[in-house]
Design an enzyme around this catalytic site. Structure first.
Site, PDB file in Angstrom:
ATOM      1  N   ARG A   1       2.321  -0.809  -4.889  1.00  0.00           N
ATOM      2  CA  ARG A   1       2.145  -2.253  -4.719  1.00  0.00           C
ATOM      3  C   ARG A   1       1.321  -2.549  -3.465  1.00  0.00           C
ATOM      4  O   ARG A   1       1.445  -1.868  -2.442  1.00  0.00           O
ATOM      5  CB  ARG A   1       3.484  -2.994  -4.686  1.00  0.00           C
ATOM      6  CG  ARG A   1       4.285  -3.055  -3.367  1.00  0.00           C
ATOM      7  CD  ARG A   1       4.891  -1.741  -2.959  1.00  0.00           C
ATOM      8  NE  ARG A   1       5.581  -1.042  -4.016  1.00  0.00           N
ATOM      9  CZ  ARG A   1       6.872  -1.174  -4.267  1.00  0.00           C
ATOM     10  NH1 ARG A   1       7.620  -1.953  -3.529  1.00  0.00           N
ATOM     11  NH2 ARG A   1       7.439  -0.471  -5.224  1.00  0.00           N
TER      12      ARG A   1
ATOM     13  N   TYR B   1       6.075   6.755  -0.706  1.00  0.00           N
ATOM     14  CA  TYR B   1       4.790   7.430  -0.913  1.00  0.00           C
ATOM     15  C   TYR B   1       3.753   6.529  -0.267  1.00  0.00           C
ATOM     16  O   TYR B   1       3.447   5.454  -0.800  1.00  0.00           O
ATOM     17  CB  TYR B   1       4.461   7.587  -2.400  1.00  0.00           C
ATOM     18  CG  TYR B   1       5.310   8.579  -3.132  1.00  0.00           C
ATOM     19  CD1 TYR B   1       5.167   9.944  -2.923  1.00  0.00           C
ATOM     20  CD2 TYR B   1       6.258   8.149  -4.052  1.00  0.00           C
ATOM     21  CE1 TYR B   1       5.951  10.858  -3.594  1.00  0.00           C
ATOM     22  CE2 TYR B   1       7.044   9.064  -4.744  1.00  0.00           C
ATOM     23  CZ  TYR B   1       6.891  10.406  -4.502  1.00  0.00           C
ATOM     24  OH  TYR B   1       7.671  11.301  -5.165  1.00  0.00           O
TER      25      TYR B   1
ATOM     26  N   GLY C   1       0.843  -1.193   0.000  1.00  0.00           N
ATOM     27  CA  GLY C   1       0.000   0.000   0.000  1.00  0.00           C
ATOM     28  C   GLY C   1       0.872   1.234   0.000  1.00  0.00           C
ATOM     29  O   GLY C   1       0.683   2.158   0.790  1.00  0.00           O
ATOM     30  N   HIS C   2       1.848   1.226  -0.906  1.00  0.00           N
ATOM     31  CA  HIS C   2       2.769   2.352  -1.021  1.00  0.00           C
ATOM     32  C   HIS C   2       3.598   2.202  -2.289  1.00  0.00           C
ATOM     33  O   HIS C   2       3.567   1.157  -2.955  1.00  0.00           O
ATOM     34  CB  HIS C   2       3.689   2.437   0.213  1.00  0.00           C
ATOM     35  CG  HIS C   2       4.422   1.173   0.518  1.00  0.00           C
ATOM     36  ND1 HIS C   2       4.163   0.408   1.624  1.00  0.00           N
ATOM     37  CD2 HIS C   2       5.390   0.539  -0.167  1.00  0.00           C
ATOM     38  CE1 HIS C   2       4.940  -0.644   1.620  1.00  0.00           C
ATOM     39  NE2 HIS C   2       5.699  -0.590   0.542  1.00  0.00           N
ATOM     40  N   ALA C   3       4.359   3.257  -2.598  1.00  0.00           N
ATOM     41  CA  ALA C   3       5.326   3.244  -3.699  1.00  0.00           C
ATOM     42  C   ALA C   3       6.612   3.863  -3.159  1.00  0.00           C
ATOM     43  O   ALA C   3       6.637   4.413  -2.056  1.00  0.00           O
ATOM     44  CB  ALA C   3       4.804   4.041  -4.888  1.00  0.00           C
TER      45      ALA C   3
END
Ligand code: T46
Length: 140
Positions: A100, A125, A53-55
């Site tokens: 992802r 992020y 749940g981030h990049a």
């Protein structure tokens, strides 16, 4: 999992098959498209857990299912795709600026990640709109 292009792609590792058990190895500078600066792994993951749940701004990674299986949902800001990892010889390379999410972990699954940088919370992020804004800037 099939070979893919673009922001993610499959990494195949060698396998030494042996009646005593199989052996797979990773050599820096050969199998992984970056210098490995960190290795971490996820384990004891509840089957209903959702991770990711981030990049990342700069981080590149290759993700392996050393044991069991799980799903990775990929979003490059334009297209979404998903991959099931279940073979310890096949990793998923994930480039920078890729959102992802991971779920559907099987009981006892172990996820190992090879990373291009040491841990830095400032590289994340964790807000999807911030990620989309970064994608737009990168495309300019
Ligand atoms: C990714 C997916 C596949 C550290 O202190 N050092 C580390 O190397 C890592 C990876 C995490 N942490 C700390 C930061 C948080 O306080 O461990 C805690 C959990 O991290 P996070 O919520 O980011 O874990 P995941 O499983 O959602 O994501 C991790 C990676 O952070 C991420 O880069 O792609 O695994």
């Amino acid at each position: 999992m099939t070979a893919v292009q673009g922001f993610v792609r499959q990494i195949d590792l060698p396998q030494i098959h042996d009646p005593r058990g199989d052996l797979t190895f990773v050599e820096g500078g050969k199998h992984i498209p970056f210098e490995i600066r960190r290795v971490y792994y996820l384990y004891n993951v509840p089957v209903d857990a959702e991770r990711g749940g981030h990049a990342h701004r700069e981080l590149e990674q290759v993700v392996f299912a050393l044991s069991g299986s799980f799903r990775i949902k990929i979003d490059d800001g334009r297209e979404k795709s998903e991959y099931w990892l279940r073979d310890p010889r096949k990793g998923l390379y994930i480039n920078r600026l890729v959102w992802r999410e991971m779920d559907s972990f099987s009981q006892g699954a172990v996820c190992m990640v090879l990373a291009s940088h040491r841990y830095d919370e400032g590289d994340y992020y964790r807000n999807y709109d911030d990620f989309l804004a970064a994608i737009r800037v990168a495309a300019e």
